[in-house]
Design an enzyme around this catalytic site. Structure first.
Site, PDB file in Angstrom:
ATOM      1  N   HIS A  63      -4.605 -23.016 -37.650  1.00 37.37           N
ATOM      2  CA  HIS A  63      -3.282 -22.692 -38.200  1.00 37.37           C
ATOM      3  C   HIS A  63      -3.255 -22.852 -39.715  1.00 37.37           C
ATOM      4  O   HIS A  63      -3.855 -23.776 -40.276  1.00 37.37           O
ATOM      5  CB  HIS A  63      -2.217 -23.587 -37.564  1.00 37.37           C
ATOM      6  CG  HIS A  63      -0.822 -23.093 -37.778  1.00 37.37           C
ATOM      7  ND1 HIS A  63      -0.114 -23.362 -38.919  1.00 37.37           N
ATOM      8  CD2 HIS A  63      -0.009 -22.332 -37.004  1.00 37.37           C
ATOM      9  CE1 HIS A  63       1.082 -22.811 -38.835  1.00 37.37           C
ATOM     10  NE2 HIS A  63       1.175 -22.172 -37.676  1.00 37.37           N
ATOM     11  N   SER A  76      10.791 -18.647 -37.340  1.00 34.18           N
ATOM     12  CA  SER A  76      10.575 -17.502 -38.228  1.00 34.18           C
ATOM     13  C   SER A  76      11.093 -16.193 -37.622  1.00 34.18           C
ATOM     14  O   SER A  76      10.736 -15.114 -38.068  1.00 34.18           O
ATOM     15  CB  SER A  76       9.087 -17.368 -38.571  1.00 34.18           C
ATOM     16  OG  SER A  76       8.297 -17.351 -37.400  1.00 34.18           O
ATOM     17  N   CYS A  99       7.223 -24.863 -47.578  1.00 32.24           N
ATOM     18  CA  CYS A  99       8.347 -25.609 -47.011  1.00 32.24           C
ATOM     19  C   CYS A  99       8.354 -27.028 -47.575  1.00 32.24           C
ATOM     20  O   CYS A  99       7.316 -27.703 -47.580  1.00 32.24           O
ATOM     21  CB  CYS A  99       8.210 -25.656 -45.491  1.00 32.24           C
ATOM     22  SG  CYS A  99       9.390 -26.774 -44.695  1.00 32.24           S
ATOM     23  N   HIS A 146       5.110 -16.475 -39.979  1.00 33.34           N
ATOM     24  CA  HIS A 146       4.501 -15.832 -38.820  1.00 33.34           C
ATOM     25  C   HIS A 146       5.525 -15.003 -38.040  1.00 33.34           C
ATOM     26  O   HIS A 146       5.962 -15.369 -36.961  1.00 33.34           O
ATOM     27  CB  HIS A 146       3.848 -16.882 -37.925  1.00 33.34           C
ATOM     28  CG  HIS A 146       2.581 -17.430 -38.503  1.00 33.34           C
ATOM     29  ND1 HIS A 146       2.093 -18.679 -38.208  1.00 33.34           N
ATOM     30  CD2 HIS A 146       1.699 -16.884 -39.363  1.00 33.34           C
ATOM     31  CE1 HIS A 146       0.964 -18.882 -38.863  1.00 33.34           C
ATOM     32  NE2 HIS A 146       0.711 -17.802 -39.573  1.00 33.34           N
ATOM     33  N   CYS A 184      14.531 -21.592 -39.742  1.00 42.26           N
ATOM     34  CA  CYS A 184      14.715 -22.959 -40.226  1.00 42.26           C
ATOM     35  C   CYS A 184      14.907 -22.904 -41.742  1.00 42.26           C
ATOM     36  O   CYS A 184      14.737 -21.851 -42.379  1.00 42.26           O
ATOM     37  CB  CYS A 184      13.503 -23.820 -39.875  1.00 42.26           C
ATOM     38  SG  CYS A 184      11.976 -23.313 -40.707  1.00 42.26           S
ATOM     39  N   GLU A 188      -0.897 -23.812 -41.761  1.00 33.98           N
ATOM     40  CA  GLU A 188      -0.331 -25.072 -42.257  1.00 33.98           C
ATOM     41  C   GLU A 188      -1.365 -26.197 -42.209  1.00 33.98           C
ATOM     42  O   GLU A 188      -1.475 -26.991 -43.144  1.00 33.98           O
ATOM     43  CB  GLU A 188       0.894 -25.481 -41.434  1.00 33.98           C
ATOM     44  CG  GLU A 188       1.540 -26.771 -41.930  1.00 33.98           C
ATOM     45  CD  GLU A 188       2.613 -27.320 -41.007  1.00 33.98           C
ATOM     46  OE1 GLU A 188       2.714 -28.557 -40.892  1.00 33.98           O
ATOM     47  OE2 GLU A 188       3.349 -26.517 -40.392  1.00 33.98           O
TER      48      GLU A 188
END
Length: 281
Positions: free
Chosen positions: A122, A262, A94, A40, A12, A124
């Site tokens: 996680h 990823s 990001c 990841h 992405c 994030e």
């Protein structure tokens, strides 16, 4: 066999950007450190390491060093500590995750309790929760929503991890909404995740076998696999060509292939090549 590759397969925008920043820093001759993995995916992580970015478990003296903030983001306290230790910060978070950070900071400042729909462990999610001083409430399971705890707050701000599914996020929102006086809801699933999930709701129905490529640590890849498997039980999750098994493709005319945000194109190309070489009937 006909192999159908998803249009949304692979990196992405946020992952591409983070890797580009990391490689440019590595080639600049600077001493670059990073807490954890850039993204990841083990192949990408190894490439960044070979390029010269050092993965560290804790911050030390940061004089003449750069701390690279990875794509998933970092807690505000971590960034402030790094600055205190003398690091120069280069932020590869990001941009879509940064938007979530802005939302929670603004609403926390205005007295809202922050609620995050996301995977408890996680990176994030830790980064989002770490933008505010007041402890955020993290909801990972739609069947384990702490409604009594939520009712203690007059004002809630609800956001989601960028790689969650629409179905899960909307379900949790619908369950929370009647229990709170004032709820500000932001569906912060990112555009690339939406595109990948839209395709994966269609591809398993049109292909005999589905191959989902990505690391076992990748949240968005896990979601793609789960959606596909519910629609087509001949769905397989692989990290590299060595995991492919010839018998998966027997009597299959159409093979659908997708990959997480990823996953490098090189890995996907290698897997497609091996599938073609199986030549099964």
């Amino acid at each position: 066999m006909r192999i159908n590759l998803a249009k949304s397969a692979g990196f992405c925008f946020g992952v591409k950007r983070a890797i580009k920043i990391a490689l440019e820093l590595a080639s600049s001759g600077n001493n670059v450190e990073m807490l954890g993995d850039i993204v990841h995916n083990e192949t990408v992580v190894e490439g960044i390491k070979k390029a010269g970015v050092d993965k560290v478990s804790r911050l030390k003296c940061g004089r003449n060093k750069i701390l690279l903030i990875r794509a998933h983001g970092a807690c505000e306290k971590t960034i402030q500590k790094a600055k205190t230790l003398g690091y120069r910060i280069v932020d590869a978070t990001c941009p879509m995750v940064k938007e979530i950070h802005k939302i929670v900071k603004a609403y926390d400042k205005n007295g809202y309790r922050i609620v995050i729909i996301g995977d408890q462990k996680h990176d994030e999610v830790h980064g989002i929760a770490g933008q505010v001083d007041n402890k955020a409430i993290i909801i990972s399971d739609e069947n384990k929503i702490p409604l009594n705890k939520l009712r203690l707050n007059d004002k809630l701000c609800l956001v989601s991890q960028s790689t969650q599914t629409e179905k899960k996020v909307n379900k949790i929102y619908s369950l929370i909404k009647p229990c709170v006086k004032e709820l500000k809801f932001f569906n912060t699933i990112c555009a690339p995740t939406r595109a990948k999930q839209k395709e994966i709701k269609d591809m398993p129905l049109k292909n005999d076998v589905m191959i989902v490529i990505g690391s076992r640590t990748s949240a968005n890849t896990k979601r793609l696999y789960e959606i596909s498997w519910r629609l087509n039980k001949r769905t397989y999750w692989v990290e590299d060509p060595a995991e492919l098994q010839k018998q998966w493709f027997r009597h299959a005319k159409n093979i659908g292939v997708t990959s997480g945000a990823s996953t490098p194109c090189q890995t996907t190309d290698q897997i497609i090549k091996k599938i073609k070489n199986f030549n099964v009937k």
